[in-house]
Scaffold this motif. Structure first.
Motif, short mmCIF file in Angstrom:
data_model
loop_
_atom_site.label_atom_id
_atom_site.label_comp_id
_atom_site.label_asym_id
_atom_site.label_seq_id
_atom_site.Cartn_x
_atom_site.Cartn_y
_atom_site.Cartn_z
N ASN A 73 40.27 32.74 37.56
CA ASN A 73 38.87 33.00 37.18
C ASN A 73 38.72 34.26 38.08
N THR A 80 40.53 37.19 37.03
CA THR A 80 39.92 37.83 36.06
C THR A 80 38.98 38.84 36.14
N TYR A 88 39.64 41.84 38.01
CA TYR A 88 40.35 42.77 36.82
C TYR A 88 39.14 43.53 36.07
N LYS A 89 38.19 42.74 35.64
CA LYS A 89 37.16 43.27 34.91
C LYS A 89 36.35 44.28 35.79
#
Length: 265
Positions: free
Chosen positions: A184, A187, A190-191
């Motif tokens: 999580n 992620t 990365y976003k």
């Protein structure tokens, strides 16, 4: 029950090794509020976010130090200390000191294997969960690695050096084995980096630029309306006109005779 509860919460929330938990001293919990020491039974102050501190004795990777822990852990230890009977001091084998061990009953200190042999099997039975998973058997060290990963992946995470100090490691290389980034967190990072969106936009700009360069390099058509030509009536494309010349078809050229010296043989 207070002894078992205090040991369990210490295992879950202190981030200490099992042998370090067994060597905790009586009075290892201290409370502070605004930098000043307070009593552990001061409920009014504890409700105002008092800081719970745990004094950790010297261990295999460093000297004695103090760390903040969850107040729930401090309250459980205080509850056990209130019921703990007076016992003679025992020798700390690591330091050679005569100390009062916190987790001691009937003049016998809890062993370092007590969590693995008693606490974890009991909790697994109570929760109806297996004592092993894909990572192997659930051992006392599992809680230390789990809480380290959670602190490193929290909403306001600890830095690697802060986590090193909290775990009591001598070097950050040891901490890196515990500081595992969760999927999580990875992620979200990365976003937040916006790599995909930024590169898609870059591709769009490059495509537009390439298309513009091709438009500039295309020969001006006298019959088209472009920035290079001012004729109002569009004609067939240059490729179509070239095909007519090569095949001998006149098409619409009868209505528009071509110049005598047009260069076409």
């Amino acid at each position: 029950m207070e002894l078992v509860r205090a040991i369990t919460l210490t295992w879950l929330f202190s981030g200490q090794r099992s042998n370090e938990i067994a060597r905790l001293r009586l009075g290892c919990i201290r409370w502070q509020h605004d930098g000043a020491p307070v009593s552990g039974d001061s409920e009014q102050i504890l409700a105002q976010d008092a800081v719970c501190l745990l004094d950790v004795p010297a261990h295999k990777t460093g000297t004695a130090f103090t760390k903040p822990v969850d107040p729930l852990l401090g309250q459980a230890i205080n509850a056990w200390e209130a019921l703990r009977p007076h016992q003679p001091k025992r020798t700390d084998r690591r330091t050679g000191e005569q100390v009062n061990f916190l987790f001691s009953y009937r003049a016998r200190a809890v062993s370092s294997g007590y969590i693995n042999s008693t606490i974890i099997p009991m909790l697994c039975r109570k929760a109806a969960v297996p004592a092993s998973d894909v990572r192997g058997n659930i051992t006392s060290h599992r809680a230390r690695s789990t809480i380290a990963s959670q602190l490193y992946n929290a909403k306001e995470p600890m830095t690697l050096f802060e986590l090193q100090a909290w775990l009591g490691h001598r070097s950050p290389e040891s901490t890196q084995h515990y500081a595992k980034i969760s999927p999580n967190t990875l992620t979200k990072a990365y976003k937040d980096a916006g790599y995909f969106a930024r590169n898609v936009r870059t591709i769009e700009v490059l495509v537009d630029r390439e298309q513009s360069n091709r438009e500039r390099q295309r020969p001006a058509n006298p019959g088209s309306t472009t920035i290079w030509g001012t004729a109002s009536a569009p004609t067939r494309s240059s490729s179509s006109a070239r095909t007519d010349v090569l095949t001998g078809r006149r098409g619409d050229t009868a209505a528009c005779p071509r110049p005598e010296n047009d260069g076409v043989q």
